[in-house]
Motif scaffolding. Structure first.
Motif, PDB file in Angstrom:
ATOM      1  N   SER A 188     -11.278  17.086  34.881  1.00 12.82           N
ATOM      2  CA  SER A 188     -11.980  16.427  35.493  1.00 12.82           C
ATOM      3  C   SER A 188     -12.712  15.320  34.516  1.00 12.82           C
ATOM      4  CB  SER A 188     -13.257  17.110  36.326  1.00 12.82           C
ATOM      5  OG  SER A 188     -14.298  17.585  35.355  1.00 12.82           O
ATOM      6  N   SER A 189     -13.029  14.182  35.257  1.00 10.05           N
ATOM      7  CA  SER A 189     -13.622  13.124  34.251  1.00 10.05           C
ATOM      8  C   SER A 189     -15.207  13.344  33.913  1.00 10.05           C
ATOM      9  CB  SER A 189     -13.702  11.795  34.653  1.00 10.05           C
ATOM     10  OG  SER A 189     -14.030  11.748  36.115  1.00 10.05           O
ATOM     11  N   LYS A 190     -15.769  14.385  34.962  1.00  3.05           N
ATOM     12  CA  LYS A 190     -17.300  14.684  35.004  1.00  3.05           C
ATOM     13  C   LYS A 190     -17.492  15.789  34.243  1.00  3.05           C
ATOM     14  CE  LYS A 190     -19.126  12.649  39.042  1.00  3.05           C
ATOM     15  NZ  LYS A 190     -20.393  12.456  39.744  1.00  3.05           N
ATOM     16  N   PRO A 191     -18.586  15.985  33.491  1.00  3.29           N
ATOM     17  CA  PRO A 191     -19.120  17.320  32.657  1.00  3.29           C
ATOM     18  C   PRO A 191     -18.902  18.218  33.556  1.00  3.29           C
ATOM     19  CG  PRO A 191     -20.759  15.411  32.607  1.00  3.29           C
ATOM     20  CD  PRO A 191     -19.776  14.735  33.338  1.00  3.29           C
ATOM     21  N   PHE A 192     -19.352  19.548  32.935  1.00  3.53           N
ATOM     22  CA  PHE A 192     -19.158  20.952  33.615  1.00  3.53           C
ATOM     23  C   PHE A 192     -20.521  20.951  34.254  1.00  3.53           C
ATOM     24  CE2 PHE A 192     -20.431  25.207  33.543  1.00  3.53           C
ATOM     25  CZ  PHE A 192     -19.196  25.798  34.469  1.00  3.53           C
ATOM     26  N   ASN A 193     -20.538  21.377  35.641  1.00  2.00           N
ATOM     27  CA  ASN A 193     -21.689  21.517  36.634  1.00  2.00           C
ATOM     28  C   ASN A 193     -22.357  20.280  36.858  1.00  2.00           C
ATOM     29  OD1 ASN A 193     -21.444  24.174  36.968  1.00  2.00           O
ATOM     30  ND2 ASN A 193     -23.215  24.639  35.574  1.00  2.00           N
ATOM     31  N   SER A 194     -21.626  19.074  36.806  1.00  2.00           N
ATOM     32  CA  SER A 194     -22.239  17.821  37.475  1.00  2.00           C
ATOM     33  C   SER A 194     -21.839  17.670  38.796  1.00  2.00           C
ATOM     34  CB  SER A 194     -21.498  16.814  36.669  1.00  2.00           C
ATOM     35  OG  SER A 194     -20.333  16.553  36.765  1.00  2.00           O
ATOM     36  N   CYS A 195     -22.745  16.795  39.533  1.00  3.72           N
ATOM     37  CA  CYS A 195     -22.907  16.816  40.933  1.00  3.72           C
ATOM     38  C   CYS A 195     -21.487  15.877  41.283  1.00  3.72           C
ATOM     39  CB  CYS A 195     -23.750  15.883  41.293  1.00  3.72           C
ATOM     40  SG  CYS A 195     -23.912  15.629  43.027  1.00  3.72           S
ATOM     41  N   SER A 196     -20.599  16.372  42.196  1.00  2.28           N
ATOM     42  CA  SER A 196     -19.470  15.860  42.500  1.00  2.28           C
ATOM     43  C   SER A 196     -19.593  14.689  43.372  1.00  2.28           C
ATOM     44  CB  SER A 196     -18.600  16.881  43.454  1.00  2.28           C
ATOM     45  OG  SER A 196     -18.452  18.034  42.449  1.00  2.28           O
ATOM     46  N   PHE A 197     -20.825  14.361  44.056  1.00  3.17           N
ATOM     47  CA  PHE A 197     -20.938  13.022  44.520  1.00  3.17           C
ATOM     48  C   PHE A 197     -20.831  11.969  43.598  1.00  3.17           C
ATOM     49  CE2 PHE A 197     -23.687   9.709  46.679  1.00  3.17           C
ATOM     50  CZ  PHE A 197     -23.292  10.029  47.945  1.00  3.17           C
ATOM     51  N   SER A 198     -20.037  11.014  44.089  1.00  3.74           N
ATOM     52  CA  SER A 198     -19.434   9.912  43.557  1.00  3.74           C
ATOM     53  C   SER A 198     -20.149   9.055  42.453  1.00  3.74           C
ATOM     54  CB  SER A 198     -18.621   8.996  44.157  1.00  3.74           C
ATOM     55  OG  SER A 198     -19.621   8.324  45.200  1.00  3.74           O
ATOM     56  N   ARG A 199     -21.491   8.758  42.985  1.00  2.00           N
ATOM     57  CA  ARG A 199     -22.400   7.859  42.353  1.00  2.00           C
ATOM     58  C   ARG A 199     -23.571   8.892  41.682  1.00  2.00           C
ATOM     59  NH1 ARG A 199     -21.371   5.291  47.172  1.00  2.00           N
ATOM     60  NH2 ARG A 199     -23.148   6.381  48.128  1.00  2.00           N
ATOM     61  N   CYS A 200     -23.470  10.261  41.491  1.00  3.79           N
ATOM     62  CA  CYS A 200     -24.577  10.968  41.013  1.00  3.79           C
ATOM     63  C   CYS A 200     -24.091  11.226  39.824  1.00  3.79           C
ATOM     64  CB  CYS A 200     -24.741  12.224  42.001  1.00  3.79           C
ATOM     65  SG  CYS A 200     -26.343  13.183  41.339  1.00  3.79           S
ATOM     66  N   LYS A 201     -25.098  11.254  38.844  1.00  6.71           N
ATOM     67  CA  LYS A 201     -24.690  11.884  37.417  1.00  6.71           C
ATOM     68  C   LYS A 201     -25.482  12.922  37.003  1.00  6.71           C
ATOM     69  CE  LYS A 201     -23.217   7.568  35.356  1.00  6.71           C
ATOM     70  NZ  LYS A 201     -23.422   6.206  36.021  1.00  6.71           N
ATOM     71  N   GLU A 202     -26.218  13.685  37.803  1.00  3.33           N
ATOM     72  CA  GLU A 202     -26.923  14.830  38.062  1.00  3.33           C
ATOM     73  C   GLU A 202     -26.088  15.981  37.179  1.00  3.33           C
ATOM     74  OE1 GLU A 202     -30.689  16.638  37.828  1.00  3.33           O
ATOM     75  OE2 GLU A 202     -30.400  14.484  38.050  1.00  3.33           O
ATOM     76  N   ARG A 203     -26.816  16.839  36.415  1.00  6.30           N
ATOM     77  CA  ARG A 203     -26.040  18.071  36.003  1.00  6.30           C
ATOM     78  C   ARG A 203     -27.150  19.046  36.429  1.00  6.30           C
ATOM     79  NH1 ARG A 203     -23.561  18.160  30.141  1.00  6.30           N
ATOM     80  NH2 ARG A 203     -22.768  20.124  31.109  1.00  6.30           N
ATOM     81  N   VAL A 204     -26.492  20.433  36.740  1.00 13.18           N
ATOM     82  CA  VAL A 204     -27.204  21.331  37.004  1.00 13.18           C
ATOM     83  C   VAL A 204     -26.920  22.589  36.438  1.00 13.18           C
ATOM     84  CG1 VAL A 204     -27.238  20.609  39.689  1.00 13.18           C
ATOM     85  CG2 VAL A 204     -25.232  21.908  39.068  1.00 13.18           C
ATOM     86  N   ALA A 205     -28.010  23.352  36.444  1.00 13.00           N
ATOM     87  CA  ALA A 205     -27.797  24.578  35.829  1.00 13.00           C
ATOM     88  C   ALA A 205     -27.130  25.671  36.400  1.00 13.00           C
ATOM     89  CB  ALA A 205     -29.159  25.227  35.384  1.00 13.00           C
ATOM     90  N   ILE A 206     -27.509  25.815  37.835  1.00  7.77           N
ATOM     91  CA  ILE A 206     -26.939  26.648  38.664  1.00  7.77           C
ATOM     92  C   ILE A 206     -25.834  25.916  39.653  1.00  7.77           C
ATOM     93  CG2 ILE A 206     -27.135  28.478  40.345  1.00  7.77           C
ATOM     94  CD1 ILE A 206     -30.015  28.846  39.232  1.00  7.77           C
ATOM     95  N   ARG A 207     -24.727  26.563  39.950  1.00 12.45           N
ATOM     96  CA  ARG A 207     -23.703  25.852  40.626  1.00 12.45           C
ATOM     97  C   ARG A 207     -24.217  26.236  42.156  1.00 12.45           C
ATOM     98  NH1 ARG A 207     -18.705  24.514  38.815  1.00 12.45           N
ATOM     99  NH2 ARG A 207     -17.845  25.208  40.871  1.00 12.45           N
TER     100      ARG A 207
END
Length: 155
Positions: free
Chosen positions: A93-112
């Motif tokens: 994946s191009s997004k970092p681990f536990n990041s939001c899968s919504f296309s325009r969101c860059k938020e990372r979450v501690a809990i999935r």
């Protein structure tokens, strides 16, 4: 009331102070007062020489490579790499681990927060199916009958 069994005397022969919260030396395993708790303060014979030992970490896989005192770390590291050092595999994946899968969101979450419809991870803001345009909702909309099909003619 007697408190004879509480506390320990400092193991430093010049001190012998009774300390109720003694500190155990990690090298010689003796109890010391706060003033003599560091290995340099009580001339610990079991402490490593110098400012402390460090274990080299492989630059390719990030695994610590232990060395014996007096051994050349470069030779040990070369041996580790020659034996088949396995660097961590790159993620697909191009997004970092536990990041939001919504296309325009860059938020990372501690809990999935995994959507039950599409199985993707989302942040709190996009966790609900309508908020992230879930594939399950799109399929449900296509399956629903149109308004003209719902109207039945009385017979």
């Amino acid at each position: 009331m007697e408190l004879l069994d509480i506390g320990r005397h400092c193991a430093n022969p010049d001190c012998k102070q009774l300390d109720y919260l003694p500190i155990k030396c990690q090298y010689c395993k003796k109890d010391f007062c706060f003033d003599h708790s560091k290995p340099s303060e009580h001339n610990c014979s079991d402490a490593p020489s110098g400012d402390g030992e460090r274990v080299p970490v492989c630059p390719l896989c990030g695994v610590p490579v232990p060395i014996v005192r007096g051994e050349d770390p470069n030779i040990k590291m070369n041996g580790h790499i020659a034996k088949g050092c396995h660097p961590p595999s790159a993620t697909n994946s191009s997004k970092p681990f536990n990041s939001c899968s919504f296309s325009r969101c860059k938020e990372r979450v501690a809990i999935r927060v995994v959507c039950s419809g599409c199985g993707k991870n989302y942040c709190i803001k996009h966790r609900l199916e309508p908020d992230h345009m879930c594939d399950k909702i799109k399929k449900d909309i296509k399956i629903k009958p149109s308004d003209s099909e719902l109207v039945t003619t009385p017979t």
